[in-house]
Design a protein around this motif. Structure first.
Motif, PDB file in Angstrom:
ATOM      1  N   LYS A  69      33.110  47.328  40.316  1.00 52.51           N
ATOM      2  CA  LYS A  69      31.918  46.636  40.828  1.00 52.51           C
ATOM      3  C   LYS A  69      32.285  45.833  42.062  1.00 52.51           C
ATOM      4  N   ARG A  72      32.786  48.154  45.045  1.00 49.87           N
ATOM      5  CA  ARG A  72      31.513  48.702  45.533  1.00 49.87           C
ATOM      6  C   ARG A  72      30.580  47.622  46.049  1.00 49.87           C
ATOM      7  N   GLU A  74      28.944  45.325  44.225  1.00 54.29           N
ATOM      8  CA  GLU A  74      27.788  45.102  43.346  1.00 54.29           C
ATOM      9  C   GLU A  74      27.761  43.691  42.854  1.00 54.29           C
TER      10      GLU A  74
END
Length: 74
Positions: A69, A72, A74
């Motif tokens: 996460k 990326r 996120e």
């Protein structure tokens, strides 16, 4: 089926190792079509090992997922 593609050369060494460690045991053996057939069952020690290993797997996959996460964004 989930395990239909596992070869004997992969499966039996694992079963023998689990048996040596006391995690599975042979519950019965018989001859079918001129071949020995053994039936295995998980032991209480094997159930404990499976629970510990499953918890470790879940922890590792959560950590890895959290790391991904971050990568990326996120």
């Amino acid at each position: 089926p989930l395990f239909q593609n596992i070869r004997e050369g992969t499966l039996y060494p694992v079963l023998y190792r689990l048996q040596e460690q006391g995690y599975v045991e042979i519950t019965r053996s018989e001859v079918v079509d001129n071949r020995n057939r053994s039936y295995y069952a998980i032991t209480p020690a094997g159930e404990d090992y499976l629970r510990r290993t499953w918890r470790e797997y879940l922890e590792i996959t959560k950590i890895f997922g959290d790391l991904m996460k971050g990568v990326r964004g996120e």
